[in-house]
Structure formats: C-alpha cells, structure tokens
Design a protein around this motif. Structure first.
Motif, PDB file in Angstrom:
ATOM      1  N   LEU A 135       0.820  -1.204   0.000  1.00  0.00           N
ATOM      2  CA  LEU A 135       0.000   0.000   0.000  1.00  0.00           C
ATOM      3  C   LEU A 135       0.857   1.257   0.000  1.00  0.00           C
ATOM      4  CD1 LEU A 135      -2.775  -1.056   2.541  1.00  0.00           C
ATOM      5  CD2 LEU A 135      -3.037  -0.765   0.083  1.00  0.00           C
ATOM      6  N   TRP A 136       1.924   1.252   0.790  1.00  0.00           N
ATOM      7  CA  TRP A 136       2.779   2.434   0.855  1.00  0.00           C
ATOM      8  C   TRP A 136       3.549   2.661  -0.442  1.00  0.00           C
ATOM      9  CZ3 TRP A 136       3.279   6.763   3.436  1.00  0.00           C
ATOM     10  CH2 TRP A 136       2.626   6.880   4.660  1.00  0.00           C
ATOM     11  N   LYS A 137       3.952   1.597  -1.101  1.00  0.00           N
ATOM     12  CA  LYS A 137       4.661   1.753  -2.382  1.00  0.00           C
ATOM     13  C   LYS A 137       3.753   2.386  -3.431  1.00  0.00           C
ATOM     14  CE  LYS A 137       8.060  -1.975  -1.880  1.00  0.00           C
ATOM     15  NZ  LYS A 137       8.476  -3.333  -2.338  1.00  0.00           N
ATOM     16  N   VAL A 138       2.507   1.919  -3.484  1.00  0.00           N
ATOM     17  CA  VAL A 138       1.535   2.499  -4.416  1.00  0.00           C
ATOM     18  C   VAL A 138       1.292   3.961  -4.068  1.00  0.00           C
ATOM     19  CG1 VAL A 138      -0.850   2.392  -5.231  1.00  0.00           C
ATOM     20  CG2 VAL A 138       0.438   0.283  -4.869  1.00  0.00           C
ATOM     21  N   TYR A 139       1.110   4.222  -2.792  1.00  0.00           N
ATOM     22  CA  TYR A 139       0.844   5.579  -2.282  1.00  0.00           C
ATOM     23  C   TYR A 139       1.978   6.536  -2.639  1.00  0.00           C
ATOM     24  CZ  TYR A 139      -0.969   8.837   1.332  1.00  0.00           C
ATOM     25  OH  TYR A 139      -1.490   9.907   2.009  1.00  0.00           O
ATOM     26  N   VAL A 140       3.209   6.101  -2.380  1.00  0.00           N
ATOM     27  CA  VAL A 140       4.377   6.940  -2.675  1.00  0.00           C
ATOM     28  C   VAL A 140       4.533   7.140  -4.176  1.00  0.00           C
ATOM     29  CG1 VAL A 140       6.899   7.059  -2.551  1.00  0.00           C
ATOM     30  CG2 VAL A 140       5.594   6.331  -0.545  1.00  0.00           C
ATOM     31  N   GLY A 141       4.352   6.079  -4.948  1.00  0.00           N
ATOM     32  CA  GLY A 141       4.513   6.181  -6.397  1.00  0.00           C
ATOM     33  C   GLY A 141       3.549   7.170  -7.034  1.00  0.00           C
ATOM     34  N   ILE A 142       2.281   7.097  -6.646  1.00  0.00           N
ATOM     35  CA  ILE A 142       1.296   8.044  -7.199  1.00  0.00           C
ATOM     36  C   ILE A 142       1.600   9.461  -6.727  1.00  0.00           C
ATOM     37  CG2 ILE A 142      -1.157   8.620  -7.305  1.00  0.00           C
ATOM     38  CD1 ILE A 142      -1.795   5.679  -6.912  1.00  0.00           C
ATOM     39  N   SER A 143       2.060   9.605  -5.487  1.00  0.00           N
ATOM     40  CA  SER A 143       2.403  10.926  -4.955  1.00  0.00           C
ATOM     41  C   SER A 143       3.532  11.568  -5.757  1.00  0.00           C
ATOM     42  CB  SER A 143       2.805  10.820  -3.475  1.00  0.00           C
ATOM     43  OG  SER A 143       1.738  10.342  -2.690  1.00  0.00           O
ATOM     44  N   VAL A 144       4.546  10.783  -6.070  1.00  0.00           N
ATOM     45  CA  VAL A 144       5.678  11.303  -6.856  1.00  0.00           C
ATOM     46  C   VAL A 144       5.200  11.756  -8.238  1.00  0.00           C
ATOM     47  CG1 VAL A 144       7.845  10.678  -7.989  1.00  0.00           C
ATOM     48  CG2 VAL A 144       7.421   9.971  -5.629  1.00  0.00           C
ATOM     49  N   ALA A 145       4.329  10.970  -8.860  1.00  0.00           N
ATOM     50  CA  ALA A 145       3.808  11.317 -10.186  1.00  0.00           C
ATOM     51  C   ALA A 145       3.048  12.644 -10.141  1.00  0.00           C
ATOM     52  CB  ALA A 145       2.897  10.204 -10.694  1.00  0.00           C
ATOM     53  N   GLN A 146       2.211  12.835  -9.129  1.00  0.00           N
ATOM     54  CA  GLN A 146       1.458  14.083  -9.049  1.00  0.00           C
ATOM     55  C   GLN A 146       2.379  15.268  -8.798  1.00  0.00           C
ATOM     56  OE1 GLN A 146      -1.401  14.489  -5.885  1.00  0.00           O
ATOM     57  NE2 GLN A 146      -1.901  16.567  -6.490  1.00  0.00           N
ATOM     58  N   GLY A 157      -9.486   8.872  -4.082  1.00  0.00           N
ATOM     59  CA  GLY A 157     -10.779   8.469  -3.551  1.00  0.00           C
ATOM     60  C   GLY A 157     -11.178   7.057  -3.924  1.00  0.00           C
ATOM     61  N   ALA A 158     -10.387   6.390  -4.763  1.00  0.00           N
ATOM     62  CA  ALA A 158     -10.667   5.006  -5.166  1.00  0.00           C
ATOM     63  C   ALA A 158      -9.921   4.028  -4.254  1.00  0.00           C
ATOM     64  CB  ALA A 158     -10.255   4.792  -6.617  1.00  0.00           C
ATOM     65  N   ASN A 159     -10.355   2.795  -4.256  1.00  0.00           N
ATOM     66  CA  ASN A 159      -9.742   1.754  -3.440  1.00  0.00           C
ATOM     67  C   ASN A 159      -8.296   1.518  -3.899  1.00  0.00           C
ATOM     68  OD1 ASN A 159      -8.991  -0.709  -2.199  1.00  0.00           O
ATOM     69  ND2 ASN A 159     -11.119  -1.379  -2.136  1.00  0.00           N
ATOM     70  N   PHE A 160      -7.348   1.614  -2.978  1.00  0.00           N
ATOM     71  CA  PHE A 160      -5.945   1.492  -3.349  1.00  0.00           C
ATOM     72  C   PHE A 160      -5.574   0.073  -3.764  1.00  0.00           C
ATOM     73  CE2 PHE A 160      -5.362   5.739  -2.091  1.00  0.00           C
ATOM     74  CZ  PHE A 160      -4.124   6.145  -2.542  1.00  0.00           C
ATOM     75  N   SER A 161      -6.339  -0.910  -3.358  1.00  0.00           N
ATOM     76  CA  SER A 161      -6.058  -2.268  -3.822  1.00  0.00           C
ATOM     77  C   SER A 161      -6.315  -2.386  -5.319  1.00  0.00           C
ATOM     78  CB  SER A 161      -6.910  -3.280  -3.057  1.00  0.00           C
ATOM     79  OG  SER A 161      -8.279  -3.112  -3.354  1.00  0.00           O
ATOM     80  N   LEU A 162      -7.249  -1.568  -5.853  1.00  0.00           N
ATOM     81  CA  LEU A 162      -7.494  -1.554  -7.301  1.00  0.00           C
ATOM     82  C   LEU A 162      -6.298  -0.956  -8.035  1.00  0.00           C
ATOM     83  CD1 LEU A 162     -11.241  -0.384  -7.446  1.00  0.00           C
ATOM     84  CD2 LEU A 162     -10.340  -2.715  -7.596  1.00  0.00           C
ATOM     85  N   HIS A 163      -5.711   0.094  -7.465  1.00  0.00           N
ATOM     86  CA  HIS A 163      -4.517   0.677  -8.083  1.00  0.00           C
ATOM     87  C   HIS A 163      -3.388  -0.348  -8.145  1.00  0.00           C
ATOM     88  CE1 HIS A 163      -6.639   4.357  -7.955  1.00  0.00           C
ATOM     89  NE2 HIS A 163      -6.386   4.682  -6.713  1.00  0.00           N
ATOM     90  N   TYR A 164      -3.256  -1.112  -7.073  1.00  0.00           N
ATOM     91  CA  TYR A 164      -2.210  -2.141  -7.031  1.00  0.00           C
ATOM     92  C   TYR A 164      -2.431  -3.187  -8.115  1.00  0.00           C
ATOM     93  CZ  TYR A 164       0.409  -6.187  -5.321  1.00  0.00           C
ATOM     94  OH  TYR A 164       1.243  -7.270  -5.219  1.00  0.00           O
ATOM     95  N   ARG A 165      -3.679  -3.633  -8.262  1.00  0.00           N
ATOM     96  CA  ARG A 165      -3.983  -4.646  -9.276  1.00  0.00           C
ATOM     97  C   ARG A 165      -3.796  -4.091 -10.683  1.00  0.00           C
ATOM     98  NH1 ARG A 165      -8.716  -5.910  -5.571  1.00  0.00           N
ATOM     99  NH2 ARG A 165      -7.994  -7.694  -4.361  1.00  0.00           N
ATOM    100  N   ALA A 166      -4.143  -2.802 -10.853  1.00  0.00           N
ATOM    101  CA  ALA A 166      -3.959  -2.175 -12.165  1.00  0.00           C
ATOM    102  C   ALA A 166      -2.481  -2.098 -12.524  1.00  0.00           C
ATOM    103  CB  ALA A 166      -4.580  -0.779 -12.173  1.00  0.00           C
ATOM    104  N   LEU A 167      -1.639  -1.807 -11.540  1.00  0.00           N
ATOM    105  CA  LEU A 167      -0.197  -1.753 -11.785  1.00  0.00           C
ATOM    106  C   LEU A 167       0.371  -3.124 -12.147  1.00  0.00           C
ATOM    107  CD1 LEU A 167       0.911   0.699  -8.939  1.00  0.00           C
ATOM    108  CD2 LEU A 167       0.866   1.166 -11.394  1.00  0.00           C
TER     109      LEU A 167
END
Length: 482
Positions: free
Chosen positions: A184-195, A249-259
């Motif tokens: 979860l933190w890796k996804v969170y950090v990765g999207i944060s860096v992109a923004q 605002g979307a479920n972060f587990s979906l972001h993980y699966r999308a990646l």
C-alpha cells in the motif's frame, strides 16, 4: 486486556511520529525560517516521551494481540499522534491556544483539512510542511506505516489493520500484514511522486507541489495559500489535482492490481462504478447550474464543477471557488456529497460509497420482498453474496453516524452557532472533508468558533477517521471486562 502492552506499542508509534519531523526540519534549514527550533524541540519531546513508554512497558517475549488491544492501540495511538503533532504549532507560537494547536494537528492526521489558521502565507514554510505532512502520514494510516517500517514490534498486525483501514471490509493483498502495508505504501508513494512532478510541470514550486500532493493523496485539503488551489489561475493545475483527488478516492487495492496489469479491475468493481457514475452525474448537474452565472463558458463550468464535486466527494476539501455564492441547488448537491465519501480502502472519509451502495441495495431488496414475499433473494456485491453480519455492521455504523451528527449539531447550536454552520461544520468534520457552509465555508475557516465547539469537532474528526466503532467501543463496559 493488557493495557501496558498497548502503551508499549503506542510509545513506538509516538517515536515514529517524532522522527518524521526530520523532514520539515530539513526545509527549515533550507529556508532558514523560525520553525527550525520549535520543530527540533517538538521532535525531542515526542521521541523521548515515546521511548519512555516503549522501554517502560517493553517485554522480551513475543506478544499475540487480540482484537480489543488492536482497537485500543488504534484509538489511543491516533490521539497520541495528534498531541505530538500539535507541539510544533504550540512551540512556534502559530496559534494562541493549545486547543487550536490540537485542532489543527488532529485535522491534519485525520485528513480532515478543517483549519483554524487565519494567515497561511505568513506562517513559516517549515511549519506548513509539517502541517501538510500530517495529512500524508494520516492518509494511508499511521498504524499501517508503523507495521511497514517497524517490524521489530513483533505484533500480530491484522488487528491494527482491521481497526485502521477505512471501509467495512479490509482488503488483505498479501498473506502477511507487513507485506500488505508495504504494498500500500509503495503504491501511495509512487502516485504521490507522479502528481508532484506534474504539478511542477504546471509551474508550481517544489515546496508547493509537495504540500499540495500531500493534501491531495491524503484527501486532506491543507494548502500553502490563503485562497487554497484557487490561488493558481491555471486550468492545468486544477485538472491535475482533480484527477489525482479522484484517484485517491478510489480503493488502493485496485490501483495495485492495475499496476500488475489488471486495468479492467476498476470497471469490474461495483463500488468504483457507483463512485464514477455519481461523480459524473453530480459534475454535470452543477456545471449546468453555474454555467453563465458563476462560470463564463462550458470548459470553465466543467472545470469548477468537477473540481468541487471531486474535492467534496473524496473529502479532500480543496477549493477553487467560493461555492457559497452558487445557487442553493448546487450547494445542496455538495452538502449531500459530504455524507457520501470516497471508496472503501481509499484515503477518503465519509460514509463510503460501498456502504451507501449496499444500503440502496438493501432498500430495493425490501421492496422486492414486499412484492415476492416467498422469493429467496440475496444482496450481492460484485457477484458475491454479502453476509448478513456485514449488512448488520453497516446499518449499525449508519445509525451511529447519523446519531453522532445530530447530537454534535445540537451541541454546537447550544453554543450559539447558527444552524447552517453547526450542521455543515459537523458534517465536514465527521466526514473528514474540511470546509463546510455558513461561516465555515471555503472562504472562511474554523478559527472564530468557541473553544468548546473546537473540542467537539476534534472529537468528530477522530470518530470519522476511525469510522466510529473503533472509538465508541472503548466506552462499552463489556469491552473492559475479562
């Protein structure tokens, strides 16, 4: 229940909060501003206090945490983090009272974004960085963070995860909770860096880009500007923040699966479809109403409408326009969105789209049973039958949510606050949104409220972030019995 064991874990949590102050201390050194010494003092106090708890109650044998201890650690841990986070504000003399310092800190960690800071741009940049960092830490969860970076605690973390992760059913992505937290933190950090990079492309400074990214990904809403995101007269910046608020605002587990390559997982998810369709419908309705009145063209109408709808729906609380100047109907739509919230498993607050969707399905189910009393029909979500205990928990949560909203609104009204402001302030704080309506609208803040009202709203923010049950359970007598 072993209360000393709970204090041991909370001590480690307070230490970790204190150590994160190193990040704004670096900015204080860079800008040479007056926030340096207060941050150093606050870090020292937090680390020492946390270590005293940690060492005083530490035991060498490995502990197995039960659900009651998990609930206690989460509730008291968030309170401890909020008190530690208030120290930089107090020592830097940012606010006149301790109440204001705690309000701002709890608002940050709970990702509410309601503020009592009257002149943001006059505040030292390092303090503003700490203020925004509390958002980012609270967004994915201090408890999840501690499980990811403090594995030496040796605790059975699923109890913490269940109590902390927003939503009715935590989505365990990995067999071990530590691995889930790290994912979860890796996804969170990765999207944060992109923004952050995209905002810098749009002309923001690195400092402003980081602070607004923290506020966006945590769906918090603290800005470095008095006019919030409206300070930036840039459609590009507005749309970038709108898109990333929607992502947060979307479920972060979906972001993980999308990646991992399963991009279709978004539309296969019933809650995400409900979240998306609701956002589109409300954006369209508000855009139509402000076109020609509060916005000059179609593009500008969509820009303002989409930003405010996504900001309120995801409980971020950024603002590009004073929506109190809009017609009553768009304001009513935004007030409804304050209760909706983001998806389960997101950083957003509110009731959550999953709960609202299941409550609507339950309502239809009851109507169906009236027509076909002998039919056997189950409530389903994503093709799976929703267990009766889950529906029971959702109804219990909904009743407690409404009860808390009504009682808190009455208490604020009893303090002499007008009804609109009282209702909107409570809705904004329970839903972790930030601005409300009345005298706490997007162009104002919460500084003028009585001290008692601020403590009531601070309580509402904690309850809203921890989804009510985690805190209320501590006041049930059976919870403390053997």
């Amino acid at each position: 229940m072993r209360f000393t064991y709970c204090l041991y874990v909370i001590g480690a949590l307070v230490v970790s909060v204190g150590l994160t102050m190193l990040f704004p201390i670096g900015w204080a050194l860079y800008y040479q501003d007056s926030g340096l010494w207060p941050l150093v003092q606050a870090m020292f106090i937090s680390v020492v206090a946390g270590l005293l708890l940690f060492l005083a109650f530490r035991r060498k044998d490995k502990q197995i945490m039960n659900h009651r201890e998990g609930m206690t650690i989460v509730a008291l841990g968030w309170l401890g983090a909020g008190l530690a986070g208030a120290l930089p504000f107090l020592l830097a003399d940012v606010f006149p009272t301790w109440t204001d310092c705690v309000f701002e800190s709890i608002s940050g960690f709970t990702t509410t974004g309601s503020s009592v800071m009257t002149d943001i741009e006059a505040t030292p940049k390092s303090i503003l960085m700490w203020r925004s960092l509390t958002h980012w830490l609270g967004g994915m969860g201090i408890i999840v963070m501690s499980l990811a970076i403090l594995p030496f605690l040796g605790v059975g973390g699923m109890q913490l995860y269940k109590a902390e992760v927003p939503g009715p059913v935590p989505d365990k992505l990995k067999p071990r909770i530590k691995d889930t937290a790290m994912v979860l933190w890796k996804v969170y950090v990765g999207i944060s860096v992109a923004q952050c990079l995209l905002l810098m492309v749009g002309g923001m400074t690195l400092f402003d880009a980081i602070c607004h990214t923290f506020g966006t990904m945590a769906t918090g809403g603290f800005s470095t500007k008095n006019a919030s995101v409206g300070h930036y007269d840039s459609a590009y910046i507005h749309w970038v923040i709108t898109i990333f608020m929607f992502i947060a605002g979307a479920n972060f587990s979906l972001h993980y699966r999308a990646l991992l390559g399963d991009v279709r997982c978004f539309w296969k998810d019933s809650e995400f479809r409900f979240y998306t369709v609701t956002t589109i419908i409300f954006t369209g309705l508000i855009a139509v109403y402000i076109y020609g009145r509060n916005a000059t063209g179609v593009a500008e109408s969509l820009q303002y409408a989409a930003f405010q709808v996504v900001s309120i729906c995801t409980t971020t609380g950024f603002a590009t326009a004073d929506y109190e100047l809009w017609l009553p109907f768009p304001q009513a739509l935004l007030l409804f969105l304050m209760f909706l919230g983001g998806c389960a498993g997101s950083t957003g607050g509110g009731i959550k789209c999953m709960r609202v969707l299941l409550l609507l399905k339950q309502g239809y189910h009851e109507l169906f049973r009236l027509v076909h009393p002998r039919a056997v029909k189950h409530i389903k979500l994503g093709g799976r039958i929703v267990p009766a205990e889950v529906m029971s928990g959702i109804w219990g949560f909904f009743i407690l949510y409404v009860a808390l909203f009504v009682v808190s609104s009455f208490l604020l009204s009893a303090l002499g606050i007008d009804v609109l402001t009282a209702f909107a302030a409570v809705a904004a704080c329970i839903g972790n949104i930030g601005p409300g309506l009345g005298t706490v609208g997007p162009a104002e803040n919460f500084a003028h409220l009585p001290l008692a009202a601020k403590w009531i709203l601070t309580w509402c923010m904690l309850l809203g972030r921890l989804e009510i049950y985690t805190v209320f359970i501590l006041f049930v007598p059976e919870f403390w019995r053997k």
